[in-house]
Design a protein around this motif. Structure first.
Motif, PDB file in Angstrom:
ATOM      1  N   ILE A 115       0.859  -1.180   0.000  1.00  0.00           N
ATOM      2  CA  ILE A 115       0.000   0.000   0.000  1.00  0.00           C
ATOM      3  C   ILE A 115       0.896   1.232   0.000  1.00  0.00           C
ATOM      4  CG2 ILE A 115      -1.785   1.284   1.246  1.00  0.00           C
ATOM      5  CD1 ILE A 115      -2.625  -1.346   2.526  1.00  0.00           C
ATOM      6  N   THR A 116       0.713   2.097  -0.970  1.00  0.00           N
ATOM      7  CA  THR A 116       1.524   3.300  -1.073  1.00  0.00           C
ATOM      8  C   THR A 116       0.748   4.494  -0.540  1.00  0.00           C
ATOM      9  OG1 THR A 116       2.660   2.458  -3.031  1.00  0.00           O
ATOM     10  CG2 THR A 116       2.749   4.836  -2.661  1.00  0.00           C
ATOM     11  N   VAL A 117       1.386   5.282   0.321  1.00  0.00           N
ATOM     12  CA  VAL A 117       0.736   6.478   0.846  1.00  0.00           C
ATOM     13  C   VAL A 117       1.589   7.704   0.527  1.00  0.00           C
ATOM     14  CG1 VAL A 117      -0.378   5.225   2.731  1.00  0.00           C
ATOM     15  CG2 VAL A 117       1.831   6.320   3.125  1.00  0.00           C
ATOM     16  N   ARG A 118       0.929   8.823   0.380  1.00  0.00           N
ATOM     17  CA  ARG A 118       1.621  10.097   0.223  1.00  0.00           C
ATOM     18  C   ARG A 118       1.663  10.794   1.576  1.00  0.00           C
ATOM     19  NH1 ARG A 118      -0.787   9.085  -4.598  1.00  0.00           N
ATOM     20  NH2 ARG A 118       0.269   9.819  -6.477  1.00  0.00           N
ATOM     21  N   TYR A 119       2.692  11.617   1.788  1.00  0.00           N
ATOM     22  CA  TYR A 119       2.748  12.355   3.039  1.00  0.00           C
ATOM     23  C   TYR A 119       3.355  13.738   2.811  1.00  0.00           C
ATOM     24  CZ  TYR A 119       7.582  10.512   3.184  1.00  0.00           C
ATOM     25  OH  TYR A 119       8.867  10.169   2.883  1.00  0.00           O
ATOM     26  N   LEU A 120       3.008  14.644   3.707  1.00  0.00           N
ATOM     27  CA  LEU A 120       3.434  16.042   3.614  1.00  0.00           C
ATOM     28  C   LEU A 120       3.885  16.502   4.987  1.00  0.00           C
ATOM     29  CD1 LEU A 120       3.560  18.911   2.350  1.00  0.00           C
ATOM     30  CD2 LEU A 120       1.102  19.094   2.766  1.00  0.00           C
ATOM     31  N   MET A 121       5.082  17.077   5.060  1.00  0.00           N
ATOM     32  CA  MET A 121       5.627  17.581   6.311  1.00  0.00           C
ATOM     33  C   MET A 121       5.496  19.094   6.343  1.00  0.00           C
ATOM     34  SD  MET A 121       7.104  16.066   8.949  1.00  0.00           S
ATOM     35  CE  MET A 121       7.777  14.606   8.149  1.00  0.00           C
ATOM     36  N   MET A 122       5.067  19.648   7.484  1.00  0.00           N
ATOM     37  CA  MET A 122       4.979  21.099   7.601  1.00  0.00           C
ATOM     38  C   MET A 122       5.235  21.529   9.041  1.00  0.00           C
ATOM     39  SD  MET A 122       0.852  21.627   7.234  1.00  0.00           S
ATOM     40  CE  MET A 122       0.609  20.229   6.124  1.00  0.00           C
ATOM     41  N   GLU A 123       5.496  22.810   9.206  1.00  0.00           N
ATOM     42  CA  GLU A 123       5.793  23.374  10.516  1.00  0.00           C
ATOM     43  C   GLU A 123       4.614  23.228  11.474  1.00  0.00           C
ATOM     44  OE1 GLU A 123       6.701  27.857  12.331  1.00  0.00           O
ATOM     45  OE2 GLU A 123       5.964  27.585  10.280  1.00  0.00           O
ATOM     46  N   LYS A 124       4.913  22.932  12.714  1.00  0.00           N
ATOM     47  CA  LYS A 124       3.891  22.958  13.763  1.00  0.00           C
ATOM     48  C   LYS A 124       3.813  24.381  14.304  1.00  0.00           C
ATOM     49  CE  LYS A 124       2.609  21.259  18.320  1.00  0.00           C
ATOM     50  NZ  LYS A 124       3.027  20.483  19.510  1.00  0.00           N
ATOM     51  N   ILE A 125       2.639  25.002  14.182  1.00  0.00           N
ATOM     52  CA  ILE A 125       2.447  26.361  14.688  1.00  0.00           C
ATOM     53  C   ILE A 125       2.071  26.286  16.161  1.00  0.00           C
ATOM     54  CG2 ILE A 125       1.185  28.524  14.439  1.00  0.00           C
ATOM     55  CD1 ILE A 125       2.875  27.908  12.007  1.00  0.00           C
ATOM     56  N   ASN A 126       2.931  26.815  17.018  1.00  0.00           N
ATOM     57  CA  ASN A 126       2.647  26.797  18.450  1.00  0.00           C
ATOM     58  C   ASN A 126       1.663  27.898  18.820  1.00  0.00           C
ATOM     59  OD1 ASN A 126       4.438  24.635  19.211  1.00  0.00           O
ATOM     60  ND2 ASN A 126       6.135  26.033  18.813  1.00  0.00           N
ATOM     61  N   GLY A 127       0.802  27.618  19.756  1.00  0.00           N
ATOM     62  CA  GLY A 127      -0.177  28.588  20.197  1.00  0.00           C
ATOM     63  C   GLY A 127      -1.538  27.942  20.392  1.00  0.00           C
ATOM     64  N   GLN A 128      -2.554  28.774  20.477  1.00  0.00           N
ATOM     65  CA  GLN A 128      -3.936  28.300  20.649  1.00  0.00           C
ATOM     66  C   GLN A 128      -4.766  28.738  19.447  1.00  0.00           C
ATOM     67  OE1 GLN A 128      -4.638  30.411  24.460  1.00  0.00           O
ATOM     68  NE2 GLN A 128      -5.145  28.417  25.321  1.00  0.00           N
ATOM     69  N   ASN A 129      -5.684  27.858  19.003  1.00  0.00           N
ATOM     70  CA  ASN A 129      -6.630  28.352  18.008  1.00  0.00           C
ATOM     71  C   ASN A 129      -7.591  29.303  18.714  1.00  0.00           C
ATOM     72  OD1 ASN A 129      -9.123  26.943  18.866  1.00  0.00           O
ATOM     73  ND2 ASN A 129      -8.104  25.068  18.129  1.00  0.00           N
ATOM     74  N   LEU A 130      -8.337  30.089  17.941  1.00  0.00           N
ATOM     75  CA  LEU A 130      -9.137  31.152  18.545  1.00  0.00           C
ATOM     76  C   LEU A 130     -10.273  30.634  19.424  1.00  0.00           C
ATOM     77  CD1 LEU A 130      -9.269  33.920  15.789  1.00  0.00           C
ATOM     78  CD2 LEU A 130      -7.710  33.653  17.725  1.00  0.00           C
TER      79      LEU A 130
END
Length: 348
Positions: free
Chosen positions: A139-154
């Protein structure tokens, strides 16, 4: 620290030194410039270590979002399990938009120009990064890495501050920040389609960051398919429910986001109570209330045409006061004919 397997049929933890899951033999290492591994998030549970997931009605997992580490920093890893081309296209759009925004941001920094904060994508090979699960069938999967934004959502921020209503000054500043981010998205011919308080992060240094680009759609695509329909209760306009999102659809969602911030009530709760949302605000000028109502008009044609006109209105609000406030400050003294004519000409 336990390392988690992303196989949706496994989800077992492993020790740090393992490169393959000891239960199902799936790979535990993700190469994205550096080697990353899935870690437990305090948002998840032992049984569900992921932050978020999307599933089909029959329970089949489409995608999951995890926290991952390269040993020194924590990032966000989004994994796409589905091979349906509609979801693959959405996944690639998300990468494409974030990549283009990041390139523009880096270029702006070189030229000492300002650019809104967006989630950064670490150095990457390309969008074809894939992992093959070693199960009964590959099974082949795609993945994407991105920055974790620290803080709280509104939403979290409101709840941790006793549901405090934001002031007009704060609301104007926040609305401008989000519009500047949104303007960059619209300039690249994308619609965000999923703006609501939980998708806006307030960082420790008080920046606002719009997140979750997994539902973005190119404006050139006139109609969404059933599979790409995006619906956030209380924030989604009718045309988007009909899978015909446009730039003004983001304005509608933004308007209702600020209804929540100014009143402390979810838009749907206000609708159920059949209450005028304006009566739930405190010390907000008529002009700003009118602006929010303009953003959330039901008919597309009645909303602002573009972000520039909204920013122009906000600048006028910030630089001056509305006539009603001016009249109150001057004890409602009548103005002379010459000034009245001057005001009329400017309004016209």
């Amino acid at each position: 620290m336990p390392i988690w397997c992303i196989n949706p049929d496994c989800n077992e933890s492993n020790s740090e030194e393992q490169r393959d899951c000891q239960t199902c033999k799936s790979s535990l290492v993700f190469e994205w410039g550096e080697s990353y591994r899935i870690i437990w998030s305090n948002i998840g549970t032992k049984e569900k270590p992921w932050i978020a997931e999307k599933k089909l009605p029959d329970g089949v997992v489409i995608s999951r979002v995890y926290e991952a580490t390269n040993g020194t920093q924590t990032s966000i890893l989004k994994v796409l399990y589905s091979t349906d081309q509609t979801y693959v296209r959405l996944f690639e759009r998300e990468f494409d938009l974030l990549d283009r925004l990041n390139r523009e941001r880096r270029e702006s920094k070189k030229n000492n120009c300002s650019f809104p904060r967006v989630p950064e994508v670490p150095n990457h090979p390309d969008i074809s990064g894939q992992v093959n699960f070693k199960l009964k069938r590959d099974i082949t999967v795609r993945y994407l890495m991105m920055e974790k934004i620290n803080g709280q959502n509104l939403t979290e921020w409101k709840e941790s501050n006793n549901n405090t209503k934001v002031t007009e000054e704060q609301a104007i500043q926040w609305l401008k920040e989000i519009l500047i981010i949104l303007n960059k998205i619209h300039e690249l011919n994308f619609v965000h389609r999923d703006i609501h308080p939980r998708n806006i992060i307030k960082t420790p240094n008080n920046e606002l960051v719009l997140i979750d680009y997994g539902c973005v759609r190119e404006i050139l695509d006139n109609v969404d398919t059933q599979l790409t329909q995006v619906f956030s209760l209380g924030y989604t306009p009718n045309e988007q429910v009909r899978r015909k999102a446009v730039k003004q659809s983001d304005f509608y969602a933004l308007g209702h986001t600020f209804v929540y911030l100014l009143t402390g009530y979810h838009p749907r709760a206000i609708e159920r109570q059949n209450t005028d949302w304006r009566t739930l605000t405190e010390n907000i000028s008529i002009s700003f209330l009118n602006l929010i109502d303009w953003l959330k008009e039901e008919e597309i044609e009645r909303r602002p045409n573009n972000i520039k006109v909204i920013l122009d209105c906000l600048n006028k609000l910030k630089d001056g006061e509305d006539l009603e406030t001016w009249m109150q400050r001057n004890n409602h003294e009548p103005i002379d004919e010459e000034l009245a004519i001057d005001y009329l000409i400017k309004l016209a």
